[in-house]
Design an enzyme around this catalytic site. Structure first.
Site, PDB file in Angstrom:
ATOM      1  CG  HIS A   1      25.567 -12.743   1.436  1.00 58.81           C
ATOM      2  ND1 HIS A   1      26.764 -13.391   1.367  1.00 58.81           N
ATOM      3  CD2 HIS A   1      25.818 -11.578   2.089  1.00 58.81           C
ATOM      4  CE1 HIS A   1      27.705 -12.660   1.944  1.00 58.81           C
ATOM      5  NE2 HIS A   1      27.154 -11.544   2.392  1.00 58.81           N
TER       6      HIS A   1
ATOM      7  CG  ASP B   1      27.044 -10.917   5.791  1.00 60.15           C
ATOM      8  OD1 ASP B   1      28.094 -10.682   5.186  1.00 60.15           O
ATOM      9  OD2 ASP B   1      26.138 -10.058   5.962  1.00 60.15           O
TER      10      ASP B   1
ATOM     11  CD  GLU C   1      22.234  -3.855   0.745  1.00 58.43           C
ATOM     12  OE1 GLU C   1      22.416  -4.927   1.318  1.00 58.43           O
ATOM     13  OE2 GLU C   1      21.942  -2.797   1.322  1.00 58.43           O
ATOM     14  CG  ASP C   2      27.007  -4.841  -1.704  1.00 59.46           C
ATOM     15  OD1 ASP C   2      26.287  -3.888  -1.339  1.00 59.46           O
ATOM     16  OD2 ASP C   2      27.631  -5.561  -0.912  1.00 59.46           O
TER      17      ASP C   2
ATOM     18  CG  HIS D   1      32.058 -10.771   2.405  1.00 67.04           C
ATOM     19  ND1 HIS D   1      32.090 -11.075   3.754  1.00 67.04           N
ATOM     20  CD2 HIS D   1      30.783 -10.427   2.120  1.00 67.04           C
ATOM     21  CE1 HIS D   1      30.862 -10.903   4.256  1.00 67.04           C
ATOM     22  NE2 HIS D   1      30.059 -10.513   3.291  1.00 67.04           N
TER      23      HIS D   1
ATOM     24  CG  ASP E   1      32.974 -21.557  34.353  1.00 70.78           C
ATOM     25  OD1 ASP E   1      33.517 -20.507  34.748  1.00 70.78           O
ATOM     26  OD2 ASP E   1      31.857 -21.580  33.800  1.00 70.78           O
TER      27      ASP E   1
HETATM   28 MN    MN Z   1      27.977  -9.621   3.162  1.00 72.77          MN
END
Ligand code: MN
Length: 502
Positions: A71, A137, A75-76, A47, A258
């Site tokens: 990133h 992300d 948090e994780d 990821h 278009d």
């Molecule tokens: Mn992420």
């Protein structure tokens, strides 16, 4: 090729330091996530790696890419921010924390959209690279949305359609906005998606054949005019954007010209008008379908000449004529400006950015290091206005009002007599314009001239108007003016000076 090499290969002339930073960030992230798996069953590190490949595609430099790899680590991975700071420095930590704070949005009832938007705006005005990481992300998460449990899928897709895609669009990152929309569309509106997809597929084949023939004749016509430095491509309209057009204007699909458009890219603005002339000399244009977005850019800064012509074999085609810089700006928007800033431009500057450089703020030069707090100067003024508005009044109600009037409405471009451009919401009055220029001009205005004629202060300005404000030192705002204004800035200033006077 391993992951680090494949990321580095996407960068424009990375330095040794850039390579080392990315290798270190990758190793750190791989360690942090080594026991994590995605819902697809794949190792989690896929990821962040896919996220930064998107960042690289949008021209981001090594610092943003390092932050992109990290990133999810706070948090994780429960990594202490100070460890990231000691390993990667202040700037990388600033970006990672910015993304982390955006990620911890908790959704509460109907407020959630405005709350999410507010957080995005605040983050964006501090450093637009935080938003770029968040968008990348989200794009990767959308590409893999089918692995997410069904009940969460629709919520994520809806949020993408209502928050992330419009912001990307508003910042001119149309390529990313288009992909987000088309990934989310089938989850949010499955029935409508199937309908539009079927109808578009049917017509596309026929149109494609017609367009091939038309393109050949166009090239001949341009060669006759000695316009030879030309690049052409087709643009296929996104299905969501097509559906919106059908839906909003209650149109039949046969009236949308278009779905496939021909793009003609030439070196200079003069060439654009020459191409338009050459095309109109050979093919009859539809009335009221000629748009000069070069002289009058769209609110998000989009520039091009658009015309729709009869091809002569019963078909109708939209032609978009633009310079390479306009093309870059239309697809990559504000992203192409940031990448220029990320200290990557030691030595030679790629041709595409030299052209795009015409669109940079005056005096913008590449910097050795980027101070996160100075980047907000490049953020469009309407975003800064919203954020400062919020910070001053810190009331959700007022903020919601600001969002509705400033963000969701279309905007117009108004010119000063000197040719400076001010970007305002539709139906703004000369009072809004005066305050947008300077609060002193607003608070001492006595009248306004639009295109040389005196007008009343409640006049709705039109895109492209030239407005001159008449001021007198003894003049002051009255409460009545509040009825004339659309911008929160003007409203706030008028209220403040009315209060002072009473
Ligand atoms: Mn992420």
């Amino acid at each position: 090729m391993d992951d680090v090499q494949s990321i580095i290969s996407l960068l424009h002339s990375p330095s040794e330091k850039d390579r080392a930073l990315i290798a270190q960030a990758f190793a750190f992230a791989a360690e942090v996530h080594k026991s994590h798996v995605r819902l697809s069953g794949e190792p989690y590190i896929i990821h962040p790696v896919e996220t930064v490949k998107i960042l690289a595609e949008y021209g981001m430099g090594a610092t943003t890419i390092a932050a992109g790899l990290l990133h999810d680590s706070i948090e994780d991975g429960n990594i202490e921010p100070k460890i990231i700071e000691s390993e990667f420095g202040e700037e990388v930590l600033f970006l990672v924390e910015g993304v982390t704070k955006l990620g911890s949005l908790k959704y509460r009832g109907a407020d959630r959209h405005n709350e999410s938007l507010r957080k995005l705006f605040v983050a964006m005005s501090r450093d637009i690279r935080v938003l770029m990481i968040k968008l990348a992300d989200r794009l990767h998460n959308m590409r893999t949305l089918s692995f997410v449990p069904e009940e969460k899928r629709v919520r994520i897709a809806r949020e993408t359609l209502e928050i992330y895609a419009p912001i990307a669009y508003r910042l001119g990152i149309r390529k990313l906005s288009r992909e987000l929309e088309d990934l989310a569309f089938p989850f949010v509106y499955p029935k409508e998606y199937e309908e539009v997809r079927g109808a578009a597929a049917e017509r596309r084949k026929k149109q494609e054949e017609s367009l091939q023939k038309f393109l050949k004749s166009v090239k001949k016509a341009l060669a006759k005019e000695e316009i030879t430095r030309v690049r052409t491509e087709y643009r296929v309209k996104g299905l969501y954007s097509l559906w919106k057009k059908l839906h909003a204007r209650e149109k039949n699909i046969d009236e949308v010209y278009d779905i496939l458009a021909l793009r003609v890219v030439v070196p200079t603005v003069q060439d654009c008008y020459r191409v338009l002339g050459a095309i109109h000399a050979s093919w009859r244009p539809l009335p009221h379908q000629i748009d000069d977005y070069i002289a009058f850019p769209k609110p998000n800064g989009y520039q091009a000449l658009h015309t729709t012509v009869f091809t002569g074999d019963g078909n109708i085609v939209e032609v978009q004529i633009k310079t390479e810089a306009m093309y870059q700006n239309a697809e990559y928007g504000i992203a192409s400006h940031i990448s220029y800033k990320e200290g990557k431009m030691k030595g030679e500057i790629p041709a595409s950015l030299v052209w795009a450089g015409a669109l940079l703020p005056q005096g913008a030069t590449p910097r050795e290091t980027v101070n996160p707090n100075t980047l907000h100067k490049d953020v469009p003024q309407w975003i800064n206005e919203l954020v400062s508005h919020h910070e001053e009044e810190a009331s959700v109600d007022v903020f919601n009002h600001g969002l509705r009037s400033d963000f969701f409405q279309h905007r117009i471009f108004i010119f000063t007599p000197k040719g400076d451009v001010v970007d305002l919401p539709k139906e703004s009055s000369p009072v809004d314009f005066a305050y947008a220029i300077h609060s002193d001009i607003g608070s001492h205005m006595t009248g306004a001239k639009v295109n040389g004629k005196l007008v009343s202060l409640d006049t709705h300005l039109q895109n492209g108007d030239i407005v001159e404000i008449v001021t007198k030192l003894s003049a002051h705002p009255t409460a009545k003016w509040l009825e004339y204004v659309k911008t929160s800035l003007a409203r706030r200033r008028i209220k403040a000076s009315v209060q002072k006077q009473s």
